[in-house]
Structures are given as C-alpha cells and as structure tokens.
Design a protein around this motif. Structure first.
Motif, PDB file in Angstrom:
ATOM      1  N   CYS A   1       1.073   4.320  -2.776  1.00 50.38           N
ATOM      2  CA  CYS A   1       1.003   5.751  -2.444  1.00 50.38           C
ATOM      3  C   CYS A   1       2.172   6.507  -3.065  1.00 50.38           C
ATOM      4  O   CYS A   1       1.999   7.626  -3.561  1.00 50.38           O
ATOM      5  CB  CYS A   1       1.005   5.960  -0.931  1.00 50.38           C
ATOM      6  SG  CYS A   1      -0.489   5.398  -0.109  1.00 50.38           S
TER       7      CYS A   1
ATOM      8  N   THR B   1       1.176   6.439   6.996  1.00 46.52           N
ATOM      9  CA  THR B   1       2.329   6.793   6.179  1.00 46.52           C
ATOM     10  C   THR B   1       3.466   7.390   7.003  1.00 46.52           C
ATOM     11  O   THR B   1       4.618   6.969   6.852  1.00 46.52           O
ATOM     12  CB  THR B   1       1.929   7.746   5.031  1.00 46.52           C
ATOM     13  OG1 THR B   1       1.020   7.059   4.173  1.00 46.52           O
ATOM     14  CG2 THR B   1       3.133   8.202   4.238  1.00 46.52           C
TER      15      THR B   1
ATOM     16  N   GLU C   1       0.836  -1.208   0.000  1.00 46.29           N
ATOM     17  CA  GLU C   1       0.000   0.000   0.000  1.00 46.29           C
ATOM     18  C   GLU C   1       0.869   1.257   0.000  1.00 46.29           C
ATOM     19  O   GLU C   1       0.560   2.245  -0.666  1.00 46.29           O
ATOM     20  CB  GLU C   1      -0.924  -0.011   1.220  1.00 46.29           C
ATOM     21  CG  GLU C   1      -1.909   1.123   1.251  1.00 46.29           C
ATOM     22  CD  GLU C   1      -2.815   1.096   2.481  1.00 46.29           C
ATOM     23  OE1 GLU C   1      -3.607   2.042   2.620  1.00 46.29           O
ATOM     24  OE2 GLU C   1      -2.722   0.165   3.295  1.00 46.29           O
ATOM     25  N   TYR C   2       1.973   1.213   0.731  1.00 44.20           N
ATOM     26  CA  TYR C   2       2.883   2.354   0.791  1.00 44.20           C
ATOM     27  C   TYR C   2       3.479   2.640  -0.591  1.00 44.20           C
ATOM     28  O   TYR C   2       3.546   3.791  -1.023  1.00 44.20           O
ATOM     29  CB  TYR C   2       3.987   2.084   1.814  1.00 44.20           C
ATOM     30  CG  TYR C   2       5.005   3.183   1.919  1.00 44.20           C
ATOM     31  CD1 TYR C   2       4.689   4.395   2.541  1.00 44.20           C
ATOM     32  CD2 TYR C   2       6.279   3.034   1.393  1.00 44.20           C
ATOM     33  CE1 TYR C   2       5.615   5.417   2.623  1.00 44.20           C
ATOM     34  CE2 TYR C   2       7.212   4.047   1.485  1.00 44.20           C
ATOM     35  CZ  TYR C   2       6.882   5.234   2.100  1.00 44.20           C
ATOM     36  OH  TYR C   2       7.800   6.248   2.196  1.00 44.20           O
TER      37      TYR C   2
ATOM     38  N   SER D   1       1.506   6.872  -6.836  1.00 45.96           N
ATOM     39  CA  SER D   1       0.436   7.817  -7.153  1.00 45.96           C
ATOM     40  C   SER D   1       0.691   9.209  -6.584  1.00 45.96           C
ATOM     41  O   SER D   1      -0.090  10.125  -6.809  1.00 45.96           O
ATOM     42  CB  SER D   1      -0.908   7.286  -6.638  1.00 45.96           C
ATOM     43  OG  SER D   1      -0.895   7.260  -5.221  1.00 45.96           O
TER      44      SER D   1
ATOM     45  N   LYS E   1       0.396  10.219  -3.630  1.00 41.40           N
ATOM     46  CA  LYS E   1      -0.658  10.578  -2.681  1.00 41.40           C
ATOM     47  C   LYS E   1      -0.345   9.976  -1.331  1.00 41.40           C
ATOM     48  O   LYS E   1       0.290   8.927  -1.230  1.00 41.40           O
ATOM     49  CB  LYS E   1      -2.022  10.059  -3.150  1.00 41.40           C
ATOM     50  CG  LYS E   1      -2.504  10.675  -4.429  1.00 41.40           C
ATOM     51  CD  LYS E   1      -3.841  10.102  -4.814  1.00 41.40           C
ATOM     52  CE  LYS E   1      -4.303  10.683  -6.138  1.00 41.40           C
ATOM     53  NZ  LYS E   1      -5.539  10.083  -6.598  1.00 41.40           N
ATOM     54  N   GLN E   2      -0.798  10.645  -0.301  1.00 44.53           N
ATOM     55  CA  GLN E   2      -0.640  10.105   1.053  1.00 44.53           C
ATOM     56  C   GLN E   2      -2.025   9.668   1.525  1.00 44.53           C
ATOM     57  O   GLN E   2      -2.678  10.345   2.300  1.00 44.53           O
ATOM     58  CB  GLN E   2      -0.055  11.145   2.001  1.00 44.53           C
ATOM     59  CG  GLN E   2       0.246  10.570   3.366  1.00 44.53           C
ATOM     60  CD  GLN E   2       1.012  11.546   4.236  1.00 44.53           C
ATOM     61  OE1 GLN E   2       1.733  12.391   3.769  1.00 44.53           O
ATOM     62  NE2 GLN E   2       0.822  11.421   5.535  1.00 44.53           N
ATOM     63  N   VAL E   3      -2.458   8.510   1.043  1.00 39.81           N
ATOM     64  CA  VAL E   3      -3.777   8.020   1.406  1.00 39.81           C
ATOM     65  C   VAL E   3      -3.728   7.071   2.594  1.00 39.81           C
ATOM     66  O   VAL E   3      -4.755   6.767   3.187  1.00 39.81           O
ATOM     67  CB  VAL E   3      -4.484   7.332   0.208  1.00 39.81           C
ATOM     68  CG1 VAL E   3      -4.789   8.341  -0.871  1.00 39.81           C
ATOM     69  CG2 VAL E   3      -3.658   6.193  -0.345  1.00 39.81           C
TER      70      VAL E   3
END
Length: 103
Positions: A61, A72, A57-58, A64, A66-68
């Motif tokens: 991110c 994080t 997942e990191y 992309s 993005k910090q979703v």
C-alpha cells in the motif's frame, strides 16, 4: 503529572524481582513514555503478531500510495507505538529496495 508519577513509583516500590539481566528503569522519562503509551492505547489495538502478518500488504500500500487495507489506520497506530514493529517494517522496506535494485 508529577502526582501520577509519584503514585506509579509508590506502586512499583515492591515489584516482583526482575529476571536476571532485565533492567527496569523508573526515571521520569521512562514513566512519562509509559503514561503516553497507556493514553494512546485503543480498544481495537492490533498485537505485534497481527501487524507482522499484515506488513507485506501494508508495504504494498505504501509503494502504490493507496490505502486499500481495511486495517491501515490500526497498523499505522501500532507502528507509531512499537519500535520492534517499526524495525520489521524498515527491514522489509530495505529488502524490497535491494531486490528492486538488483533487477
């Protein structure tokens, strides 16, 4: 700082014998690194296992931009301290780059 290093050396003068083949350096750079790691430790720190489960997942991110991820900052903090997890991150990034090149 030297008094802290001297204190640590005194405390470690009679450690339990290390496992065969394990080298425990007590030189100044190693002690300095240990002290910096101790100072950077946080109460909400993630373990290597927790970071490993979040690496995919990191990386998503990172790709992309993005910090979703909610965690994080904790993952990045851990990666800043842990060479093993950084190696895992690099391996995952390399695998993804090679897979993208094959497409």
């Amino acid at each position: 700082m030297s008094s802290v290093i001297d204190t640590i050396r005194q405390l470690l003068e009679h450690p339990a014998p290390p496992e065969p083949g394990v080298v425990v350096p007590l030189d100044d750079p190693s002690i300095d690194r240990l002290l910096h790691l101790l100072c950077d430790t946080r109460d909400d720190e993630l373990s290597c296992e927790e970071v490993f489960t979040r690496l995919d997942e990191y990386v998503d991110c990172l790709i992309s931009h993005k910090q979703v991820m909610e965690n994080t900052p904790l993952v990045e903090h851990h990666l800043g301290l842990c060479a093993d997890c950084r190696d895992e991150l690099r391996a995952l990034q390399l695998a993804l780059a090679l897979a993208a090149a094959d497409d």
